[in-house]
Design a protein around this motif. Structure first.
Motif, short mmCIF file in Angstrom:
data_model
loop_
_atom_site.label_atom_id
_atom_site.label_comp_id
_atom_site.label_asym_id
_atom_site.label_seq_id
_atom_site.Cartn_x
_atom_site.Cartn_y
_atom_site.Cartn_z
N LYS A 176 56.03 48.05 46.64
CA LYS A 176 55.55 46.84 45.98
C LYS A 176 55.12 45.82 47.02
O LYS A 176 55.79 45.62 48.03
CB LYS A 176 56.65 46.25 45.11
CG LYS A 176 56.98 47.10 43.91
CD LYS A 176 57.94 46.39 43.02
CE LYS A 176 58.22 47.20 41.78
NZ LYS A 176 59.09 46.53 40.86
N SER A 177 54.02 45.19 46.71
CA SER A 177 53.55 44.15 47.61
C SER A 177 53.95 42.79 47.04
O SER A 177 54.48 42.70 45.93
CB SER A 177 52.04 44.23 47.78
OG SER A 177 51.41 43.80 46.58
N SER A 236 35.57 35.16 26.80
CA SER A 236 35.26 34.44 28.04
C SER A 236 36.50 34.30 28.90
O SER A 236 36.43 34.40 30.12
CB SER A 236 34.67 33.06 27.72
OG SER A 236 35.63 32.24 27.09
N ARG A 237 37.67 34.13 28.28
CA ARG A 237 38.91 34.08 29.05
C ARG A 237 39.20 35.42 29.69
O ARG A 237 39.68 35.51 30.81
CB ARG A 237 40.09 33.67 28.16
CG ARG A 237 40.12 32.19 27.86
CD ARG A 237 41.35 31.87 27.11
NE ARG A 237 41.29 32.58 25.83
CZ ARG A 237 42.11 32.39 24.83
NH1 ARG A 237 43.09 31.54 24.93
NH2 ARG A 237 41.99 33.05 23.71
N LEU A 238 38.88 36.48 28.97
CA LEU A 238 39.12 37.82 29.50
C LEU A 238 38.26 38.06 30.73
O LEU A 238 38.75 38.57 31.74
CB LEU A 238 38.79 38.87 28.42
CG LEU A 238 38.97 40.32 28.81
CD1 LEU A 238 40.42 40.58 29.17
CD2 LEU A 238 38.54 41.23 27.69
N SER A 239 37.01 37.66 30.68
CA SER A 239 36.16 37.90 31.83
C SER A 239 36.60 37.04 33.02
O SER A 239 36.49 37.47 34.15
CB SER A 239 34.69 37.61 31.47
OG SER A 239 34.54 36.24 31.15
N LYS A 240 37.13 35.86 32.77
CA LYS A 240 37.60 35.01 33.85
C LYS A 240 38.89 35.56 34.49
O LYS A 240 39.09 35.44 35.67
CB LYS A 240 37.86 33.59 33.35
CG LYS A 240 36.61 32.81 33.03
CD LYS A 240 36.96 31.45 32.51
CE LYS A 240 35.71 30.71 32.05
NZ LYS A 240 36.04 29.44 31.42
N SER A 241 39.75 36.17 33.68
CA SER A 241 41.02 36.63 34.20
C SER A 241 40.89 37.90 35.05
O SER A 241 41.77 38.22 35.82
CB SER A 241 42.01 36.89 33.07
OG SER A 241 41.59 37.98 32.29
N THR A 242 39.78 38.61 34.89
CA THR A 242 39.61 39.84 35.67
C THR A 242 39.11 39.58 37.07
O THR A 242 39.15 40.45 37.92
CB THR A 242 38.66 40.83 34.96
OG1 THR A 242 37.42 40.18 34.73
CG2 THR A 242 39.26 41.30 33.65
N LYS A 265 53.81 41.12 41.40
CA LYS A 265 54.27 40.28 40.28
C LYS A 265 53.11 39.50 39.69
O LYS A 265 52.98 39.38 38.47
CB LYS A 265 55.36 39.31 40.75
CG LYS A 265 56.68 39.98 41.02
CD LYS A 265 57.73 38.96 41.41
CE LYS A 265 59.05 39.66 41.72
NZ LYS A 265 60.09 38.70 42.10
N ILE A 266 52.24 39.00 40.55
CA ILE A 266 51.06 38.25 40.08
C ILE A 266 50.14 39.18 39.29
O ILE A 266 49.63 38.82 38.23
CB ILE A 266 50.32 37.61 41.27
CG1 ILE A 266 51.20 36.55 41.93
CG2 ILE A 266 48.99 37.01 40.83
CD1 ILE A 266 50.67 36.02 43.23
N ALA A 267 49.95 40.37 39.82
CA ALA A 267 49.09 41.34 39.13
C ALA A 267 49.68 41.71 37.76
O ALA A 267 48.94 41.84 36.77
CB ALA A 267 48.92 42.60 39.98
N LYS A 268 50.99 41.83 37.68
CA LYS A 268 51.64 42.18 36.42
C LYS A 268 51.46 41.05 35.40
O LYS A 268 51.14 41.30 34.23
CB LYS A 268 53.14 42.43 36.65
CG LYS A 268 53.89 42.81 35.41
CD LYS A 268 55.35 43.07 35.71
CE LYS A 268 56.10 43.41 34.45
NZ LYS A 268 57.53 43.60 34.69
N ILE A 269 51.61 39.82 35.83
CA ILE A 269 51.44 38.67 34.94
C ILE A 269 50.00 38.58 34.45
O ILE A 269 49.75 38.36 33.27
CB ILE A 269 51.88 37.37 35.64
CG1 ILE A 269 53.39 37.38 35.84
CG2 ILE A 269 51.46 36.14 34.84
CD1 ILE A 269 53.91 36.26 36.72
#
Length: 98
Positions: A2-3, A91-97, A7-11
């Motif tokens: 684990k890096s 639009s939120r989905l595209s921003k979160s990726t 945790k950030i990626a999981k959230i």
């Protein structure tokens, strides 16, 4: 291994999944309402005015068409209401990726 960013990626993944679920629910509601609207259009088109009979029958048929028209208008407003969350969720989905 684990890096420090796992945790950030999981959230971020959890947030993305929640937004996708919200989007799918809204799209399903929109499809259902759109189907109801199409059904009302078909019902209105299938109604025929009587060629003979009493005036009260003619008034009753006209009133049924008016009620169906109101229901169609109400459903159209609901579709418009669901269209706005879909756009914001996508639009939120595209921003979160990114």
């Amino acid at each position: 291994m684990k890096s420090q960013f796992s945790k950030i990626a999981k959230i971020r993944k959890q947030k993305r999944d929640a937004i996708e679920r919200e989007l799918i629910k809204s799209q399903n509601k929109e499809r259902l309402i759109t189907h109801k609207i199409a059904s009302i259009y078909e019902d209105i088109a299938a109604m025929t005015l009587p060629k003979e009979g009493t005036v009260s029958l003619l008034v009753m048929i006209g009133e049924q068409k008016t009620v169906m028209g109101r229901e169609k208008k109400t459903l159209r407003a609901r579709v418009d209401r669901y269209a706005t969350p879909n756009q914001t969720a996508s639009s939120r989905l595209s921003k979160s990726t990114y």
